[in-house]
Design an enzyme around this catalytic site. Sequence first.
Site, PDB file in Angstrom:
ATOM      1  N   LYS A  12       0.805  -1.112  -0.050  1.00 32.86           N
ATOM      2  CA  LYS A  12      -0.079  -0.037   0.100  1.00 32.86           C
ATOM      3  C   LYS A  12       0.877   1.247   0.090  1.00 32.86           C
ATOM      4  CE  LYS A  12      -3.970  -2.335   2.311  1.00 32.86           C
ATOM      5  NZ  LYS A  12      -4.823  -2.272   3.353  1.00 32.86           N
ATOM      6  N   TYR A  37     -12.525  -2.807  -3.894  1.00 37.52           N
ATOM      7  CA  TYR A  37     -12.924  -3.022  -2.522  1.00 37.52           C
ATOM      8  C   TYR A  37     -14.428  -2.960  -2.531  1.00 37.52           C
ATOM      9  CZ  TYR A  37      -8.172  -2.367  -0.222  1.00 37.52           C
ATOM     10  OH  TYR A  37      -7.075  -2.521   0.303  1.00 37.52           O
ATOM     11  N   PHE A  41     -15.436   2.995   6.953  1.00 39.67           N
ATOM     12  CA  PHE A  41     -13.957   3.415   6.460  1.00 39.67           C
ATOM     13  C   PHE A  41     -13.919   3.197   4.961  1.00 39.67           C
ATOM     14  CE2 PHE A  41     -14.320  -1.367   7.355  1.00 39.67           C
ATOM     15  CZ  PHE A  41     -13.768  -1.809   6.075  1.00 39.67           C
ATOM     16  N   ARG A  65      -1.602 -14.492   4.054  1.00 40.43           N
ATOM     17  CA  ARG A  65      -2.427 -13.777   5.090  1.00 40.43           C
ATOM     18  C   ARG A  65      -1.629 -14.053   6.338  1.00 40.43           C
ATOM     19  NH1 ARG A  65      -6.771 -10.310   3.942  1.00 40.43           N
ATOM     20  NH2 ARG A  65      -7.820 -10.924   5.800  1.00 40.43           N
ATOM     21  N   THR A 125      -5.614  -7.372  10.648  1.00 40.04           N
ATOM     22  CA  THR A 125      -5.655  -6.336  10.117  1.00 40.04           C
ATOM     23  C   THR A 125      -5.297  -4.977  10.718  1.00 40.04           C
ATOM     24  OG1 THR A 125      -8.042  -7.018   9.114  1.00 40.04           O
ATOM     25  CG2 THR A 125      -7.492  -4.852   8.928  1.00 40.04           C
ATOM     26  N   GLU A 145      -9.060 -10.533  -8.251  1.00 41.14           N
ATOM     27  CA  GLU A 145      -8.267  -9.418  -7.978  1.00 41.14           C
ATOM     28  C   GLU A 145      -6.991  -9.388  -8.766  1.00 41.14           C
ATOM     29  OE1 GLU A 145      -7.229  -9.876  -3.709  1.00 41.14           O
ATOM     30  OE2 GLU A 145      -9.506  -9.007  -3.360  1.00 41.14           O
TER      31      GLU A 145
HETATM   32  P1  IDP Z   1      -7.835  -6.961   5.418  1.00 45.21           P
HETATM   33  O1  IDP Z   1      -7.062  -6.011   4.525  1.00 45.21           O
HETATM   34  O2  IDP Z   1      -7.230  -7.575   6.528  1.00 45.21           O
HETATM   35  O3  IDP Z   1      -8.419  -8.145   4.691  1.00 45.21           O
HETATM   36  P2  IDP Z   1     -10.547  -5.755   5.284  1.00 45.21           P
HETATM   37  O4  IDP Z   1     -11.310  -6.214   6.409  1.00 45.21           O
HETATM   38  O5  IDP Z   1     -10.572  -6.520   4.227  1.00 45.21           O
HETATM   39  O6  IDP Z   1      -9.081  -6.165   5.975  1.00 45.21           O
HETATM   40  O7  IDP Z   1     -10.473  -4.305   5.257  1.00 45.21           O
HETATM   41  C1  IDP Z   1      -9.828  -3.834   3.938  1.00 45.21           C
HETATM   42  C2  IDP Z   1      -8.909  -2.687   4.485  1.00 45.21           C
HETATM   43  O8  IDP Z   1      -9.570  -1.495   4.892  1.00 45.21           O
HETATM   44  C3  IDP Z   1      -8.013  -2.919   5.572  1.00 45.21           C
HETATM   45  O9  IDP Z   1      -6.778  -3.330   5.179  1.00 45.21           O
HETATM   46  C4  IDP Z   1      -7.719  -1.438   6.082  1.00 45.21           C
HETATM   47  O10 IDP Z   1      -6.771  -0.917   5.286  1.00 45.21           O
HETATM   48  C5  IDP Z   1      -8.988  -0.859   6.160  1.00 45.21           C
HETATM   49  N1  IDP Z   1      -9.981  -0.846   7.335  1.00 45.21           N
HETATM   50  C6  IDP Z   1     -10.695  -1.942   7.548  1.00 45.21           C
HETATM   51  N2  IDP Z   1     -11.373  -1.906   8.886  1.00 45.21           N
HETATM   52  C7  IDP Z   1     -11.070  -0.598   9.248  1.00 45.21           C
HETATM   53  C8  IDP Z   1     -11.301   0.155   9.945  1.00 45.21           C
HETATM   54  O11 IDP Z   1     -12.095  -0.284  11.112  1.00 45.21           O
HETATM   55  N3  IDP Z   1     -10.619   1.312  10.142  1.00 45.21           N
HETATM   56  C9  IDP Z   1      -9.820   1.930   9.358  1.00 45.21           C
HETATM   57  N4  IDP Z   1      -9.550   1.038   8.222  1.00 45.21           N
HETATM   58  C10 IDP Z   1     -10.117   0.036   8.021  1.00 45.21           C
HETATM   59 MG    MG Z   2      -9.774  -8.195   3.052  1.00 47.38          MG
END
Ligand code: IDP
Ligand code: MG
Length: 156
Positions: free
Chosen positions: A9, A49, A57, A85, A91, A126
Amino acid sequence: METTLIILKPDAVQRGLVGSVVSRFEQKGLQLVGMKLMKISAELAAEHYKDHAGKGFYAGLVRFMTSEPVVVMALRGVGAITVCRNLMGATFGSKAAAGTIRGDFGISNSFNLVHGSDSPEAAARELSLFFKSGEVLDYARASEAWVYDTSGGKAE
Ligand code: IDP
Ligand code: MG
């Protein structure tokens, strides 16, 4: 063998952590089969996304992911989706275990350095969003027979 999409990122690129993060995946034994530096368009971020559309978010996530260049990678290996993962960690950087990429290199919830596909269906979708046909390469790796036990005829 699975192939998965990893995105380093904008925070990873801006903080000069590309080499360190790529090393984690390389050192594990994953094969790099695609890689490029690119800027993600708003349209591509929205498609990538789309499952998160409507969440609190989401707008910030799209703004972040389109703000500066990213490095996208295709990585291949046995169980590569889950392996990646696990290497990434939870996350939120503040919660991710030490020893993981997110646990070792970041502390933010949103600026968490790396994206990885979370299922075979997501990986296929993706990879096709970020790599054109022919950009993910099949090639033999000289180290393959030391990364995996191939004595039984398949990688184990
Ligand atoms: P992941 O990347 O671990 O699969 P996801 O739930 O798919 O997590 O969320 C995608 C991205 O969105 C995360 O990697 C993070 O950058 C952001 N994100 C997810 N949840 C939150 C939150 O509660 N606050 C701020 N950013 C978030
Ligand atoms: Mg994800």
